[in-house]
Design an enzyme around this catalytic site. Structure first.
Site, PDB file in Angstrom:
ATOM      1  N   TYR A  54       0.844  -1.197   0.000  1.00 60.32           N
ATOM      2  CA  TYR A  54       0.000   0.000   0.000  1.00 60.32           C
ATOM      3  C   TYR A  54       0.886   1.256   0.000  1.00 60.32           C
ATOM      4  CZ  TYR A  54      -3.398   3.506   1.259  1.00 60.32           C
ATOM      5  OH  TYR A  54      -4.173   4.630   1.233  1.00 60.32           O
ATOM      6  N   LYS A 133       8.761   1.258  17.358  1.00 63.93           N
ATOM      7  CA  LYS A 133       7.507   1.821  16.837  1.00 63.93           C
ATOM      8  C   LYS A 133       6.397   0.917  17.370  1.00 63.93           C
ATOM      9  CE  LYS A 133       5.179   3.467  12.731  1.00 63.93           C
ATOM     10  NZ  LYS A 133       3.903   2.798  12.940  1.00 63.93           N
ATOM     11  N   CYS A 434      -4.484 -44.539   3.036  1.00 65.28           N
ATOM     12  CA  CYS A 434      -3.117 -44.103   3.325  1.00 65.28           C
ATOM     13  C   CYS A 434      -2.449 -43.617   2.035  1.00 65.28           C
ATOM     14  CB  CYS A 434      -2.309 -45.267   3.915  1.00 65.28           C
ATOM     15  SG  CYS A 434      -0.592 -44.798   4.183  1.00 65.28           S
TER      16      CYS A 434
HETATM   17  S1  IVH Z   1       6.842   9.726  16.660  1.00 66.82           S
HETATM   18  C1  IVH Z   1       5.668  13.634  14.722  1.00 66.82           C
HETATM   19  N1  IVH Z   1       7.503   7.552  17.939  1.00 66.82           N
HETATM   20  O1  IVH Z   1       3.394   5.680  14.676  1.00 66.82           O
HETATM   21  C2  IVH Z   1       6.150  12.269  14.965  1.00 66.82           C
HETATM   22  N2  IVH Z   1       5.472   7.535  16.702  1.00 66.82           N
HETATM   23  O2  IVH Z   1       3.053   6.145  11.740  1.00 66.82           O
HETATM   24  C3  IVH Z   1       5.177  11.516  15.734  1.00 66.82           C
HETATM   25  N3  IVH Z   1       4.221   5.432  16.866  1.00 66.82           N
HETATM   26  O3  IVH Z   1       0.739   7.887  14.775  1.00 66.82           O
HETATM   27  C4  IVH Z   1       5.424  10.121  15.775  1.00 66.82           C
HETATM   28  N4  IVH Z   1       5.631   4.371  18.188  1.00 66.82           N
HETATM   29  O4  IVH Z   1       1.152   6.644  16.918  1.00 66.82           O
HETATM   30  C5  IVH Z   1       6.599   8.134  17.147  1.00 66.82           C
HETATM   31  N5  IVH Z   1       8.208   5.682  19.155  1.00 66.82           N
HETATM   32  C6  IVH Z   1       7.300   6.281  18.367  1.00 66.82           C
HETATM   33  C7  IVH Z   1       6.127   5.617  17.947  1.00 66.82           C
HETATM   34  C8  IVH Z   1       5.245   6.278  17.102  1.00 66.82           C
HETATM   35  C9  IVH Z   1       4.478   4.286  17.541  1.00 66.82           C
HETATM   36  C10 IVH Z   1       3.035   5.645  16.020  1.00 66.82           C
HETATM   37  C11 IVH Z   1       2.349   6.939  16.287  1.00 66.82           C
HETATM   38  C12 IVH Z   1       2.077   7.546  14.938  1.00 66.82           C
HETATM   39  C13 IVH Z   1       2.445   6.461  14.007  1.00 66.82           C
HETATM   40  C14 IVH Z   1       3.056   7.051  12.757  1.00 66.82           C
END
Ligand code: IVH
Length: 511
Positions: A54, A133, A434
């Protein structure tokens, strides 16, 4: 919304576009395909392509539009600013919009990101932070005069759904925090609601015991748990909030206080001191981009043993002054990027089924699939366990199927995609005889309470042995309490080998 013919057309078109990204003349078709996959994902809850596929299509559309601004239409998937907000929760405007993140899929993308940062900052040496993440639901927490006054989901990035009473039940969210210590009067924090994998499993075990339907995965359970109408239910789901960003902080004169703590790592450390759950142990400060790549490789290895589900690692420029210099697009900050771990799921085709005769004569159906690359290996054979598995998933020869590697190790068939059937698919009929002695017409039997069909007189000799073991076990100790058949227990304890030796049987053949 889409009929079968349309689904097939769009699915085929998707593959063509991924293999051969279109020019400007194909832009409307690309949008159609993206709209279709958005619908599959957000409305139908039944995604046909991987996130990565995607992203490839979406990023290509964005690039085409950036290069040809006149081609942008109001209904282009890139122009979507509003996702449906739940009317049960009041919509609130985030103090600072909650942006998304750009994606990287390999070391080359990470080095490209670094080159971009060098250009934007005019600095050769950049310090980065790398942290998990988290795969959950995003939240924004607002503190005024040290008191939690508002919690909201991400919503559409500009506006979220307010669910303060729910957030207040979560022990990881401080109801008050000494922001005054930093002269901060108003602060907005961003974080992710997650559930520990072991807690999630226990919760599901309990639900099964009580006859409730099972939760699908920790991510949906956490993100859904933020939006329950009953705050007690939010609490019961064992949700924790990891804070990963201090988005906004001002003093009583509205002066920006973020500058007083000039690094992302410093801000997280300060939040940790104030009582927030931050990825402290997990965060690493890297002095250069090669260290970033190395640290990510470490996590790629160990992510399955980590307590929470993560789908990648986030790389951020550590210095907030440099972050400002890089700025943001309408979609994501330029100073951060999400490295996405390799897709755990892939689509392929079920081409054939082989029936293998295993230990002690049990028959295991094994799917032969069109070879597909999945989380670092090529998968062409996948166990289908037993007849029940085939029936419950309605798997047919020629079906398009979704596969994944459970715990990134064992390939597993998640489901078939019936919408892609064109009439040539054949139902699977489990053999009655079998498979390795078909001409002998040796019948298969299924004992009550067992999932596996077994060969009654297989030429491998296992059945003779089985009869013998049953005979012996009648007079032996009760070893059935373990929930396994006698035969399996005998096998596990190594007694089969002993018996095979006594009766001069070829143990390796039986295996
Ligand atoms: S920073 C402006 N740090 O990923 C930057 N995001 O695809 C803000 N997320 O909606 C994001 N772990 O909910 C950041 N360690 C992390 C994260 C994180 C998960 C999520 C977040 C965001 C999405 C972005």
């Amino acid at each position: 919304m889409y009929d079968t013919i349309e689904i097939q057309r769009l699915a085929e078109k998707t593959n063509l576009l991924i293999d051969n990204l279109p020019g400007l003349s194909g832009i409307e078709e690309l949008r159609d395909v993206l709209r279709f996959h958005e619908w599959r994902y957000y409305v139908d809850n039944n995604t046909l392509i991987t996130d990565r596929e995607y992203d490839i299509l979406f990023n290509h559309l964005r690039k085409l539009e950036e290069n040809n601004p006149g081609s942008i239409t109001l209904d282009s998937p890139t122009q979507r600013v509003a996702t449906a907000l739940n009317p049960d929760f009041p919509a609130v405007k985030h103090i600072i919009p909650m942006l998304s993140l750009g994606n990287a899929y390999g070391p080359e993308d990470i080095r490209d990101f670094h080159s971009q940062i060098v250009k934007l900052t005019g600095q050769q040496e950049i310090e980065y932070t790398v942290e998990p993440k988290f795969d959950g639901g995003s939240v924004a927490l607002v503190y005024e005069n040290g008191i939690l006054t508002r919690a909201a989901t991400r919503g559409n990035g500009q506006q979220g759904e307010e669910m303060t009473p729910n957030a207040k039940t979560l022990p990881s969210v401080p109801l008050r925090a000494d922001f005054k210590k930093h002269n901060i009067i108003t602060a907005e924090l961003r974080g992710e609601a997650v559930i520990r994998k072991d807690i999630f499993d226990k919760m599901n075990e309990k639900r099964a015991e009580n006859g409730y339907s099972l939760f699908a995965n920790p991510r949906n359970t956490a993100s859904g748990g933020l939006r329950t109408k009953n705050p007690q239910e939010t609490r019961n789901r064992g949700i924790e909030i990891f804070v990963f960003q201090l988005g906004h902080a001002v003093d009583s004169t509205s002066r920006n206080m973020l500058d007083d703590i000039p690094t992302h790592s410093g801000q997280l450390e300060a939040l940790s001191f104030l009582g927030f759950k931050v990825p402290k142990e997990e965060l690493r400060i890297c002095k250069n981009i090669e260290d970033v790549i190395e640290y990510i490789a470490e996590w790629d290895e160990k992510r399955d043993s980590y307590a929470y589900e993560i789908d990648g690692m986030v790389i951020k420029v550590n210095n907030t002054k440099l972050q400002e210099k890089c700025g943001s697009t309408a979609h994501h900050p330029r100073w951060a990027v999400a490295y996405k771990f390799k897709a755990k799921q892939a689509n392929t085709v079920l081409e054939d089924v082989e029936y293998q005769v295993g230990k002690i004569g049990s028959i295991t159906p094994v799917a032969k699939v069109k070879p597909v690359h999945l989380a670092g290996v090529t998968v062409s054979s996948i166990s289908m366990h037993n007849e029940e598995f085939i029936i419950s998933k309605d798997l047919r020869i020629g079906d398009s199927i979704v596969i994944e590697r459970a715990g990134d190790v064992i390939p597993y068939i998640v489901r078939s995609i019936p919408e892609l059937r064109d009439g040539s698919q054949e139902s699977l009929v489990f053999p009655k005889h079998c498979p390795i002695a078909p001409d002998k017409e040796v019948v298969l039997i299924k004992a009550e309470g067992e999932a596996a069909w077994r060969c009654t007189n297989c030429q491998c000799g296992a059945q003779d042995l089985m009869k013998m073991i049953f005979h012996i076990s009648k007079n032996a100790m009760d070893i059935d309490g373990f929930g396994k058949s006698y035969v399996e227990k005998f096998y596990e304890y190594g007694w089969i080998k002993d018996i095979a030796d006594i009766y001069d049987m070829d143990f390796d053949k039986i295996k």
